[in-house]
Design an enzyme around this catalytic site. Sequence first.
Site, PDB file in Angstrom:
ATOM      1  N   LEU A 127       0.881  -1.225  -0.261  1.00 41.45           N
ATOM      2  CA  LEU A 127       0.068  -0.128  -0.119  1.00 41.45           C
ATOM      3  C   LEU A 127       0.790   1.295   0.076  1.00 41.45           C
ATOM      4  O   LEU A 127       2.187   1.162   0.428  1.00 41.45           O
ATOM      5  CB  LEU A 127      -0.892   0.068   1.191  1.00 41.45           C
ATOM      6  N   SER A 147       1.844  -1.430  -7.120  1.00 44.22           N
ATOM      7  CA  SER A 147       1.855  -2.760  -8.028  1.00 44.22           C
ATOM      8  C   SER A 147       0.687  -3.572  -7.569  1.00 44.22           C
ATOM      9  O   SER A 147       0.805  -4.588  -6.956  1.00 44.22           O
ATOM     10  CB  SER A 147       3.010  -3.357  -8.300  1.00 44.22           C
TER      11      SER A 147
END
Length: 222
Positions: free
Chosen positions: A37, A110
């Site tokens: 995150l 990602s």
Amino acid sequence: MTDGKATNIVWHPGRVTRAKRERLSGHRGFTIWFTGLSASGKSTLAVAMEEALYEHSCHAYILDGDNIRHGLNNNLGFSPEDRTENIRRIAEVAKLFRDAGVISLTAFISPYRSVRVSARKLAEAEHDAFIEVFVDCPVGVCEKRDPKGMYQKARAGIIKDFTGISAPYEPPENPEIHLRTDQLTVRECTQAIMGYLIEGNYIPCSPNSMQTSFCAGLSSTE
Ligand SMILES: Nc1ncnc2c1ncn2[C@@H]1O[C@H](COP(=O)(O)OP(=O)(O)O)[C@@H](O)[C@H]1O
Ligand SMILES: [Mg+2]
């Protein structure tokens, strides 16, 4: 953008092999792929690892999400398609770095598992050259850290598609390394990664042992 449009292209091989470049570096070319995150600690750990590797006489270079979006990927936004293209390009750049015998440290959220799997696939012929590090931190802690004020903007609706708030994050199922950054210090995380690299023979035990242990193993692969 992801399907190849170029036609009539033929690979032109060089004469200096990857093995020779790795011998010059004194270590393998590989990728450490940090995922997690926003504010989980990817950039912080990439910076700490780059320094640790430099002190270990290893050639490492950071590919950081925010920095790459200033240049190579400045034409991409945060829609699912653009996030996918963002990571596709980085995976290709990381592949070039591996071929160059350099360690790349990628620090991108990602968020999509499938895209990370594609990035890993580019390395599947290169023995274990892709090391996924899950930088794991509960979203509540990330939001409290909020070093760039992003969560505040996301909560206020100023930033749309914000991972963990208004866009999904799919955690890795089998990362090579899993670090809880709300429970470990930066130093402990760095030591864990360095330990993994030394144990896995990615880098020599000490900078001084490079020429002997690492390079001896290379001569047979050329
Ligand atoms: N173990 C840890 N690893 C990484 N960062 C940590 C850790 N513990 C606390 N932090 C803090 O968390 C924040 C992470 O921010 P940053 O590295 O910019 O996150 P990201 O790049 O994932 O968005 C920094 O303020 C950092 O000092
Ligand atoms: Mg970052």
